[in-house]
Motif scaffolding. Sequence first.
Motif, PDB file in Angstrom:
ATOM      1  N   MET A 213       0.853  -1.170   0.000  1.00 14.81           N
ATOM      2  CA  MET A 213       0.000   0.000   0.000  1.00 14.81           C
ATOM      3  C   MET A 213       0.901   1.236   0.000  1.00 14.81           C
ATOM      4  SD  MET A 213      -2.865   1.265   2.765  1.00 14.81           S
ATOM      5  CE  MET A 213      -3.713  -0.248   2.728  1.00 14.81           C
ATOM      6  N   THR A 214       0.625   2.102  -0.925  1.00 15.33           N
ATOM      7  CA  THR A 214       1.429   3.323  -1.007  1.00 15.33           C
ATOM      8  C   THR A 214       0.914   4.360  -0.018  1.00 15.33           C
ATOM      9  OG1 THR A 214       0.032   4.303  -2.701  1.00 15.33           O
ATOM     10  CG2 THR A 214       1.842   2.892  -3.457  1.00 15.33           C
ATOM     11  N   ASN A 215       1.709   5.393   0.174  1.00 18.52           N
ATOM     12  CA  ASN A 215       1.316   6.461   1.085  1.00 18.52           C
ATOM     13  C   ASN A 215       0.060   7.174   0.613  1.00 18.52           C
ATOM     14  OD1 ASN A 215       3.396   5.941   2.819  1.00 18.52           O
ATOM     15  ND2 ASN A 215       4.745   7.503   1.955  1.00 18.52           N
ATOM     16  N   LYS A 216      -0.070   7.352  -0.701  1.00 15.43           N
ATOM     17  CA  LYS A 216      -1.240   8.038  -1.238  1.00 15.43           C
ATOM     18  C   LYS A 216      -2.510   7.241  -0.958  1.00 15.43           C
ATOM     19  CE  LYS A 216       0.974  10.589  -4.961  1.00 15.43           C
ATOM     20  NZ  LYS A 216       1.016  10.836  -6.394  1.00 15.43           N
ATOM     21  N   VAL A 217      -2.440   5.941  -1.114  1.00 12.45           N
ATOM     22  CA  VAL A 217      -3.605   5.098  -0.851  1.00 12.45           C
ATOM     23  C   VAL A 217      -3.947   5.118   0.637  1.00 12.45           C
ATOM     24  CG1 VAL A 217      -4.475   2.735  -0.927  1.00 12.45           C
ATOM     25  CG2 VAL A 217      -3.168   3.625  -2.841  1.00 12.45           C
ATOM     26  N   ALA A 218      -2.946   5.037   1.499  1.00 10.95           N
ATOM     27  CA  ALA A 218      -3.176   5.053   2.942  1.00 10.95           C
ATOM     28  C   ALA A 218      -3.790   6.384   3.387  1.00 10.95           C
ATOM     29  CB  ALA A 218      -1.862   4.803   3.680  1.00 10.95           C
ATOM     30  N   ILE A 219      -3.290   7.467   2.863  1.00 14.72           N
ATOM     31  CA  ILE A 219      -3.833   8.782   3.217  1.00 14.72           C
ATOM     32  C   ILE A 219      -5.256   8.923   2.695  1.00 14.72           C
ATOM     33  CG2 ILE A 219      -3.589  11.267   2.794  1.00 14.72           C
ATOM     34  CD1 ILE A 219      -0.531  10.796   2.894  1.00 14.72           C
ATOM     35  N   GLY A 220      -5.505   8.443   1.498  1.00 15.59           N
ATOM     36  CA  GLY A 220      -6.848   8.491   0.934  1.00 15.59           C
ATOM     37  C   GLY A 220      -7.847   7.698   1.764  1.00 15.59           C
ATOM     38  N   LEU A 221      -7.463   6.510   2.200  1.00 17.74           N
ATOM     39  CA  LEU A 221      -8.340   5.704   3.049  1.00 17.74           C
ATOM     40  C   LEU A 221      -8.581   6.367   4.400  1.00 17.74           C
ATOM     41  CD1 LEU A 221      -7.075   2.080   2.370  1.00 17.74           C
ATOM     42  CD2 LEU A 221      -9.291   3.042   1.753  1.00 17.74           C
ATOM     43  N   ALA A 222      -7.546   6.941   4.970  1.00 11.82           N
ATOM     44  CA  ALA A 222      -7.694   7.621   6.260  1.00 11.82           C
ATOM     45  C   ALA A 222      -8.636   8.817   6.137  1.00 11.82           C
ATOM     46  CB  ALA A 222      -6.329   8.071   6.779  1.00 11.82           C
ATOM     47  N   VAL A 223      -8.492   9.593   5.072  1.00 14.57           N
ATOM     48  CA  VAL A 223      -9.375  10.745   4.862  1.00 14.57           C
ATOM     49  C   VAL A 223     -10.809  10.286   4.642  1.00 14.57           C
ATOM     50  CG1 VAL A 223      -9.894  12.616   3.241  1.00 14.57           C
ATOM     51  CG2 VAL A 223      -7.550  12.263   4.034  1.00 14.57           C
ATOM     52  N   LEU A 224     -10.994   9.217   3.892  1.00 15.53           N
ATOM     53  CA  LEU A 224     -12.336   8.682   3.645  1.00 15.53           C
ATOM     54  C   LEU A 224     -12.991   8.215   4.941  1.00 15.53           C
ATOM     55  CD1 LEU A 224     -14.511   7.775   1.588  1.00 15.53           C
ATOM     56  CD2 LEU A 224     -13.337   5.571   1.550  1.00 15.53           C
ATOM     57  N   ILE A 225     -12.264   7.476   5.747  1.00 11.79           N
ATOM     58  CA  ILE A 225     -12.809   6.969   7.014  1.00 11.79           C
ATOM     59  C   ILE A 225     -13.137   8.128   7.952  1.00 11.79           C
ATOM     60  CG2 ILE A 225     -12.229   5.664   9.092  1.00 11.79           C
ATOM     61  CD1 ILE A 225     -10.687   3.738   7.217  1.00 11.79           C
ATOM     62  N   LEU A 226     -12.237   9.070   8.072  1.00  9.81           N
ATOM     63  CA  LEU A 226     -12.507  10.225   8.935  1.00  9.81           C
ATOM     64  C   LEU A 226     -13.688  11.045   8.428  1.00  9.81           C
ATOM     65  CD1 LEU A 226      -8.910  11.435   9.813  1.00  9.81           C
ATOM     66  CD2 LEU A 226     -10.575  10.353  11.326  1.00  9.81           C
ATOM     67  N   GLY A 227     -13.793  11.190   7.128  1.00  7.72           N
ATOM     68  CA  GLY A 227     -14.925  11.911   6.559  1.00  7.72           C
ATOM     69  C   GLY A 227     -16.239  11.216   6.856  1.00  7.72           C
ATOM     70  N   LEU A 228     -16.267   9.897   6.738  1.00  6.85           N
ATOM     71  CA  LEU A 228     -17.487   9.149   7.042  1.00  6.85           C
ATOM     72  C   LEU A 228     -17.838   9.227   8.527  1.00  6.85           C
ATOM     73  CD1 LEU A 228     -16.977   6.035   4.770  1.00  6.85           C
ATOM     74  CD2 LEU A 228     -18.597   7.907   4.438  1.00  6.85           C
ATOM     75  N   LEU A 229     -16.829   9.225   9.389  1.00  6.39           N
ATOM     76  CA  LEU A 229     -17.093   9.392  10.819  1.00  6.39           C
ATOM     77  C   LEU A 229     -17.672  10.765  11.133  1.00  6.39           C
ATOM     78  CD1 LEU A 229     -14.010   7.620  12.419  1.00  6.39           C
ATOM     79  CD2 LEU A 229     -16.406   6.937  12.614  1.00  6.39           C
ATOM     80  N   VAL A 230     -17.166  11.795  10.458  1.00  2.75           N
ATOM     81  CA  VAL A 230     -17.688  13.147  10.665  1.00  2.75           C
ATOM     82  C   VAL A 230     -19.134  13.235  10.184  1.00  2.75           C
ATOM     83  CG1 VAL A 230     -17.474  15.558   9.902  1.00  2.75           C
ATOM     84  CG2 VAL A 230     -15.454  14.301  10.650  1.00  2.75           C
TER      85      VAL A 230
END
Length: 47
Positions: free
Chosen positions: A1-18
């Motif tokens: 998993m690249t850094n871009k994919v990891a950051i994208g997943l983290a942003v997606l999860i945090l966005g869904l939590l918000v």
Amino acid sequence: MTNKVAIGLAVLILGLLVVDWQMFGLNNSLFLAKKFSDLLEWVAFWR
């Protein structure tokens, strides 16, 4: 998993939590956390 994919997943999860927090008061996230805990317990039993 690249850094871009990891950051994208983290942003997606945090966005869904918000969104869940704003619209439902984290009820859905709490439900999923409880079900995930039950799943981990069930999988540990079969281990």
